[in-house]
Scaffold this motif. Structure first.
Motif, PDB file in Angstrom:
ATOM      1  N   ILE A   1      -9.160  11.870  30.952  1.00 44.98           N
ATOM      2  CA  ILE A   1      -7.853  11.093  30.860  1.00 44.98           C
ATOM      3  C   ILE A   1      -8.171   9.653  31.063  1.00 44.98           C
ATOM      4  N   PRO A   2      -7.859   8.855  30.110  1.00 45.69           N
ATOM      5  CA  PRO A   2      -8.139   7.358  30.295  1.00 45.69           C
ATOM      6  C   PRO A   2      -6.863   6.841  31.433  1.00 45.69           C
ATOM      7  N   ASN A   3      -7.084   5.771  32.183  1.00 44.41           N
ATOM      8  CA  ASN A   3      -6.186   5.202  32.931  1.00 44.41           C
ATOM      9  C   ASN A   3      -5.918   3.913  32.391  1.00 44.41           C
ATOM     10  N   TYR A   4      -4.931   3.464  32.073  1.00 43.49           N
ATOM     11  CA  TYR A   4      -4.304   2.206  31.411  1.00 43.49           C
ATOM     12  C   TYR A   4      -3.764   1.329  32.261  1.00 43.49           C
ATOM     13  N   VAL A   5      -4.041   1.465  33.564  1.00 42.96           N
ATOM     14  CA  VAL A   5      -3.258   0.604  34.603  1.00 42.96           C
ATOM     15  C   VAL A   5      -3.566  -0.650  34.639  1.00 42.96           C
ATOM     16  N   ASN A   6      -5.183  -1.005  34.035  1.00 47.33           N
ATOM     17  CA  ASN A   6      -5.487  -2.478  34.013  1.00 47.33           C
ATOM     18  C   ASN A   6      -5.187  -3.044  32.595  1.00 47.33           C
ATOM     19  N   MET A   7      -4.765  -2.169  31.887  1.00 51.71           N
ATOM     20  CA  MET A   7      -4.409  -2.558  30.166  1.00 51.71           C
ATOM     21  C   MET A   7      -2.965  -3.357  30.015  1.00 51.71           C
ATOM     22  N   PRO A   8      -3.210  -4.558  29.596  1.00 52.51           N
ATOM     23  CA  PRO A   8      -1.996  -5.233  29.310  1.00 52.51           C
ATOM     24  C   PRO A   8      -1.079  -4.686  28.509  1.00 52.51           C
ATOM     25  N   ASP A   9      -1.395  -4.043  27.451  1.00 58.52           N
ATOM     26  CA  ASP A   9      -0.506  -3.348  26.540  1.00 58.52           C
ATOM     27  C   ASP A   9      -1.303  -2.003  25.999  1.00 58.52           C
ATOM     28  N   PRO A  10      -1.096  -0.844  26.867  1.00 54.62           N
ATOM     29  CA  PRO A  10      -1.771   0.144  26.593  1.00 54.62           C
ATOM     30  C   PRO A  10      -1.554   0.900  25.384  1.00 54.62           C
ATOM     31  N   GLY A  11      -0.300   0.780  25.012  1.00 53.34           N
ATOM     32  CA  GLY A  11       0.365   1.364  23.704  1.00 53.34           C
ATOM     33  C   GLY A  11      -0.328   0.843  22.502  1.00 53.34           C
ATOM     34  N   HIS A  12      -0.897  -0.536  22.498  1.00 49.54           N
ATOM     35  CA  HIS A  12      -1.293  -1.157  21.579  1.00 49.54           C
ATOM     36  C   HIS A  12      -2.942  -0.541  21.166  1.00 49.54           C
ATOM     37  N   VAL A  13      -3.289  -0.542  22.761  1.00 49.74           N
ATOM     38  CA  VAL A  13      -4.872  -0.086  22.479  1.00 49.74           C
ATOM     39  C   VAL A  13      -4.779   1.159  22.043  1.00 49.74           C
ATOM     40  N   ARG A  14      -3.831   2.098  22.222  1.00 45.65           N
ATOM     41  CA  ARG A  14      -4.159   3.583  21.775  1.00 45.65           C
ATOM     42  C   ARG A  14      -3.903   3.474  20.309  1.00 45.65           C
ATOM     43  N   LYS A  15      -2.935   2.523  19.736  1.00 48.72           N
ATOM     44  CA  LYS A  15      -2.681   2.699  18.333  1.00 48.72           C
ATOM     45  C   LYS A  15      -3.971   2.028  17.608  1.00 48.72           C
ATOM     46  N   GLU A  16      -4.720   1.316  18.170  1.00 50.61           N
ATOM     47  CA  GLU A  16      -5.932   0.826  17.582  1.00 50.61           C
ATOM     48  C   GLU A  16      -6.907   1.948  17.528  1.00 50.61           C
TER      49      GLU A  16
END
Length: 379
Positions: A358-373
């Motif tokens: 399961i990916p860790n989105y802690v360092n992602m500024p916008d994890p929701g945007h990353v997942r939608k892409e």
């Protein structure tokens, strides 16, 4: 959708007036022709008119045809794009075709018959895509309505089930019903099974409908909350938790809970009745990139020829256990939505182990945007 008597709308872009006049003179009776002598003028027409086919010259002062189509593809993705070129820009053209900026290219000076065929073929692709998009929209609407109906019906069904269960409990407490054949127990079992099934449907609906909400997750807390429920159901099972989480971990807490609950539920449900030391072991190793999770039991296991089907809805690998065949399907759906993966190893008669990443989105500024892409690219 165009009527049969309507003409195909074609936008022709070229910086040379003679070429514009020649195209108009050749095709004005066959098509609804729009002319532009620059990419900027062409974009203005696209903003106002419904165009099915765009034809642009490759060499123009302000930009090349490929550069123009790169912009058009984002702003107006539906028209089919054809490139005219009198030069051997092979690399640029091949790159444009591979990236989907153009449908095809035609060498200048163009041949009337060849260009007419290209326009007709492009239009047929346009119409096919339009029909497909409408079908997709209709299916999405129907699917949404069906999901809402199932969710609403499931909620409504729980109320009478709760009433039946209340009456059964009251009858048992008062000893007011003679039941030498154990019919009340059978009714209670059936009601509990139906209630569990309804809860799973509601859980599935929430998993596919609720927006992703990324929060920090403490795996020790998440696992303890899940296991406490199963300890009350099966106190004879030994539960072992080993978590290595040195830093923060961020993902969708709701779906993570759904995944963990269903997998531990399976591990508990498919224990062997004859096993003297039933156990469920959960191991978590999390870093700044991902969490690797292993959920293992020493239960009945899964047959090899069933492993490819266990994530399908209503598939049951063991008919001797009172399962519903929906839990692992929910797990797979939830994992897909949060960007996770799952694999399984099982030996029939010895036990099963599920492995999660399961990916860790802690360092992602916008994890929701990353997942939608990521979801868009996978379609």
């Amino acid at each position: 959708m165009m009527r049969q008597d309507e003409k195909i709308s074609v936008l022709f872009i070229d910086d040379e007036s003679n070429n514009l006049l020649s195209f108009q003179a050749t095709f004005r009776r066959k098509y609804k022709v729009f002319l532009a002598n620059s990419p900027a003028e062409g974009m203005g027409i696209l903003n106002k008119e419904q165009i099915q086919v765009i034809i642009a010259d490759q060499r123009m002062p302000q930009s090349t045809g490929v550069e123009f189509f790169q912009i058009v593809r984002k702003a107006h993705p539906h028209p089919i794009r054809i490139l005219l070129t009198g030069y051997t820009d092979a690399e640029a053209i091949i790159d444009a075709i591979n990236k989907g900026e153009i449908y095809r290219y035609i060498k200048k000076p163009w041949d009337e018959f060849e260009l007419q065929n290209a326009i007709q073929n492009a239009y047929e692709i346009y119409i096919t895509r339009e029909k497909l998009n409408r079908k997709i929209s209709e299916l999405e609407k129907t699917n949404d309505e069906l999901n809402r109906f199932v969710y609403s019906t499931s909620h409504d069904l729980r109320s009478p089930l709760a009433s039946v269960m209340g009456i059964l409990n009251l009858a048992k407490m008062e000893n007011s019903v003679q039941d030498p054949n154990g019919y009340l127990g059978m009714i209670e079992t059936c009601v509990n099974k139906m209630d569990t099934f309804i809860q799973k449907i509601i859980e599935y609906y929430k998993s596919i409908r609720v927006e992703q909400e990324y929060t920090r997750i403490d795996f020790n807390v998440l696992l303890e909350e899940s296991i406490q429920l199963f300890k009350m159901q099966r106190p004879d099972i030994t539960y072992s938790i080993n978590v290595d989480q040195p830093g923060d971990f961020m993902n969708d807490a709701f779906r993570m809970s759904v995944i963990i609950d269903n997998l531990i539920s399976n591990a508990v449900k498919y224990q062997k009745p004859s096993e003297p030391n039933p156990k469920v072991e959960v191991t978590v190793k999390a870093d700044d990139k991902k969490a690797t999770i292993k959920i293992e039991d020493n239960g009945v296991g899964i047959l090899d020829n069933h492993l490819n089907n266990i994530f399908k809805m209503f598939f049951r690998s063991n008919n001797t256990v009172n399962g519903l065949g929906i839990g692992l399907y929910i797990v797979k759906e939830a994992l897909t939505r949060i960007g996770g993966e799952i694999s399984v190893h099982s030996t029939h008669g010895e036990g099963t182990a599920f492995y999660l990443e399961i990916p860790n989105y802690v360092n992602m500024p916008d994890p929701g945007h990353v997942r939608k892409e990521a979801l868009t690219e996978s379609k």
